[in-house]
Design a protein around this motif. Structure first.
Motif, PDB file in Angstrom:
ATOM      1  N   ALA A 190       0.816  -1.210   0.000  1.00 26.06           N
ATOM      2  CA  ALA A 190       0.000   0.000   0.000  1.00 26.06           C
ATOM      3  C   ALA A 190       0.850   1.261   0.000  1.00 26.06           C
ATOM      4  O   ALA A 190       0.441   2.272  -0.553  1.00 26.06           O
ATOM      5  CB  ALA A 190      -0.925  -0.001   1.210  1.00 26.06           C
ATOM      6  N   CYS A 191       2.026   1.220   0.622  1.00 29.51           N
ATOM      7  CA  CYS A 191       2.814   2.442   0.814  1.00 29.51           C
ATOM      8  C   CYS A 191       3.252   3.026  -0.524  1.00 29.51           C
ATOM      9  O   CYS A 191       3.986   2.384  -1.276  1.00 29.51           O
ATOM     10  CB  CYS A 191       4.038   2.168   1.671  1.00 29.51           C
ATOM     11  N   PRO A 192       2.827   4.254  -0.854  1.00 36.70           N
ATOM     12  CA  PRO A 192       3.213   4.815  -2.154  1.00 36.70           C
ATOM     13  C   PRO A 192       4.627   5.394  -2.156  1.00 36.70           C
ATOM     14  O   PRO A 192       5.123   5.782  -3.195  1.00 36.70           O
ATOM     15  CB  PRO A 192       2.163   5.907  -2.377  1.00 36.70           C
ATOM     16  N   PHE A 193       5.281   5.475  -0.988  1.00 35.02           N
ATOM     17  CA  PHE A 193       6.604   6.119  -0.915  1.00 35.02           C
ATOM     18  C   PHE A 193       7.709   5.141  -0.529  1.00 35.02           C
ATOM     19  O   PHE A 193       8.803   5.564  -0.224  1.00 35.02           O
ATOM     20  CB  PHE A 193       6.547   7.258   0.101  1.00 35.02           C
ATOM     21  N   ASP A 194       7.434   3.870  -0.492  1.00 34.60           N
ATOM     22  CA  ASP A 194       8.395   2.848  -0.064  1.00 34.60           C
ATOM     23  C   ASP A 194       8.958   3.155   1.322  1.00 34.60           C
ATOM     24  O   ASP A 194      10.127   2.899   1.603  1.00 34.60           O
ATOM     25  CB  ASP A 194       9.560   2.715  -1.069  1.00 34.60           C
TER      26      ASP A 194
END
Lengths: 424, 177
Positions: free
Chosen positions: B133-137
């Motif tokens: 889910a994390c869009p920013f790693d």
């Protein structure tokens, strides 16, 4: 005390009197008139008993060593998964649904995702279907290995347990390689699979596939014609096809009785029609046939995996429908649209059109099927799993009627119940 | 595909009746064959791994304990407190409380940062949806699986614990190994 007696003969007292007047013990275990001196012993087997393969409680009525009546009592590992899934969006319910039958997690996920895909009317890419087949069949071998190891242990063949778990370890290693976890991998997703095969997986899987048929032959060398195993299995606790069908029993138990019902061939899903494989069937439906059918199935699974690996088509491994599948990670940094879809899918999830669906697949224990009723929102209104262990457990009592208690242990082992699936 | 299957699509399993003359043979012959199979395994050597002295290296995709990340050049946290991981978590084990970055107090690269970031590892089912889910790693699944503790409250990992470099306890395999 007097107030209790002085009460008018209303409903509560009448009910108590009626209840007290029924002699349940006589009704449950009628003693034959010709042998009134014969005493029946009611015994609890389990819930914590190594031979019940989980937390299963068997209320057995014994006449000496002979089982006269048997009642399976379940519910000790009830986890309320079906109810929990109603509170999650379709995507988030996948890891939850996987945890029902803990030896067939790919099958749980496949049945669930297949049901959602049917409701969404979603096309799954060919490569994803093949990848699913590879993992489903690996899972089938893995489940059968656990069954073989523990069942042989119940029969007294301890070394089988080590051999089977040694080979199971290789499969779990492959699962960890491709999906990151040994159990409950959440590899199968709605619309495809989460990731492509990693580099080097192919070679590792092929080594395993070359190895596995000889391993099965080794197991069979140990057990197949062993006189003690034959004495314990052949002609023990058979059940005919008609009774099995009336009880709803599926899978290897039904095939052992001679009915070749296999959903992979009868109602092909996930490209099973592309593969060539045979269905092992038995003749008598006794414990030996149940054993031999599963062993033969392991070899057939190896055949299927080999074909799927050889014919693995190129292409995407998850559907390109951005309304359902998450966008690829590299697009998140460049495309605003992808980022919006990503946020939308993760927070709310996709909406599924209203309707009901029943999606059956052939698992290691029989027919795994998920029923989903959708009300058009992003969460399922009702999810139900038709777990084969639960249905097959009904056959224990007719199978073991008038059998020895030692054969009851063997029959239960050959039934292969998984309590996580039964209680859910 | 045709149903019912043709007879050549079936494998019929069968076994002799136990006992009798065949049984007499099997009591010796088949037992010897079984023994041969067992002894042949001896030369293959043991496959047991002496854990914990010896550890199986995990694969790159292995999902172990979570890690939060910083940018290497600026040292700022990657997490911007968007709570997408908490929204994706099927086990509801992540708690994020976001706060605004100010010019004097800049923690993350975005407008906001996670003032509180807690993962309850006793609830976590290691499905890895937070990482997906994390869009920013900012959050990834590490390869540490030795997390047992004596106290349940010690299993609630705070942001500081997740940001730290973990002890190198579990070996990692290279891709394709």
């Amino acid at each position: 005390m007097s107030t209790e007696l002085d009460r008018p003969t209303g409903a509560p007292n009448a009910y108590r009197e009626q209840e007290a007047s029924i002699d349940l013990s006589a009704r449950m275990h009628p003693i034959p008139a010709e042998a009134p001196e014969q005493e029946l012993l009611t015994l609890n087997m389990g819930p914590h008993h190594p031979a019940t393969h989980g937390v299963l409680r068997l209320l057995v009525t014994l006449e000496g060593e002979v089982v006269r009546d048997l009642k399976p009592i379940i519910g000790y590992v009830h986890t309320g998964i079906e109810k929990t899934a109603e509170d999650k969006s379709y995507w988030k319910a996948i890891p939850v649904m996987e945890r029902m039958d803990y030896l067939a997690y790919y099958f749980n996920a496949m049945a669930y995702c297949g049901a959602v895909e049917t409701l969404l009317d979603l096309e799954v890419p060919k490569r994803a279907q093949y990848l699913r087949v590879i993992h489903l069949e690996l899972n089938r071998i893995m489940s059968h290995l656990v069954w073989l190891g523990t069942s042989a242990l119940d029969l007294g063949a301890i070394s089988m347990f080590w051999y089977c778990f040694r080979d199971r370890e290789k499969i779990l290693d492959l699962f960890e390689y491709s999906s990151g976890q040994r159990m409950h991998t959440r590899y199968i997703q709605v619309g495809g699979v989460i990731d492509d095969l990693p580099a080097g997986f192919d070679a590792k899987l092929r080594t395993f596939l070359d190895d596995m048929p000889t391993r099965v032959d080794q197991y069979l060398d140990l057990l197949n014609r062993n006189e003690i195993a034959l004495q314990r299995l052949r002609n023990v606790c058979p059940l005919d096809e008609a009774t099995l069908l009336s009880l709803g029993v599926t899978g290897p138990l039904l095939r052992a009785a001679g009915n070749p019902w296999d959903l992979r061939k009868a109602m092909p899903y996930s490209s099973y029609e592309d593969f060539e494989f045979a269905i092992p069937v038995g003749r008598k439906g006794d414990n030996y046939d149940r054993f031999a059918v599963r062993c033969a199935e392991m070899k057939e699974s190896v055949r299927i995996i080999r074909q799927a690996l050889d014919g693995l088509p190129e292409g995407p491994w998850i559907t390109e429908d951005r309304k359902v599948a998450l966008p690829p990670r590299h697009e998140l940094a460049t495309s605003m649209e992808a980022l919006i879809h990503h946020f939308k899918l993760v927070t709310e999830g996709y909406r599924v059109p209203p309707g009901e669906v029943y999606y059956p697949i052939e698992g290691p224990r029989g027919e795994y099927a998920v029923f989903i009723r959708s009300d058009g929102s992003s969460k399922p209104a009702r999810v139900h799993m038709r777990d084969p262990s639960f249905v097959n457990l009904q056959a224990t009592a007719p199978m073991t009627k008038d059998a020895y208690i030692a054969d009851l242990i063997a029959t239960l082992a050959m039934l292969d119940p998984v309590l996580g699936g039964i209680d859910r | 595909m045709a149903w019912p299957p043709s007879p050549d699509e079936l494998i019929v399993v069968d076994a002799p009746e136990p006992g009798g003359a065949g049984g007499l043979y099997r009591a010796f012959g088949e037992t010897l064959r079984g023994l041969k199979t067992t002894f042949a395994r001896v030369v293959e050597g043991p496959t047991t791994i002496q854990y914990p002295e010896e550890k199986v290296p995990v694969y790159p995709r292995f999902r172990g304990r979570h890690r939060l990340h910083r940018f290497e050049d600026t040292g700022l946290e990657k997490c911007v407190g968007c709570s997408l991981c908490a929204a994706a978590c099927p086990a509801d084990c992540i708690r994020v409380v976001a706060a605004e970055n100010t010019p004097e107090h800049r923690v993350s690269a975005g407008e906001r940062y996670a003032a509180v970031y807690e993962i309850n590892l006793s609830r976590c089912i290691f499905c890895g949806y937070c990482e997906v889910a994390c869009p920013f790693d900012a959050i990834t699944m590490g390869h540490d699986y030795e997390m047992s503790d004596y106290n349940r409250s010690d299993l609630i990992f705070t942001k500081e614990m997740l940001l730290q470099e973990p002890f190198e306890r579990t070996p990692l395999r290279a891709e394709g190994e």
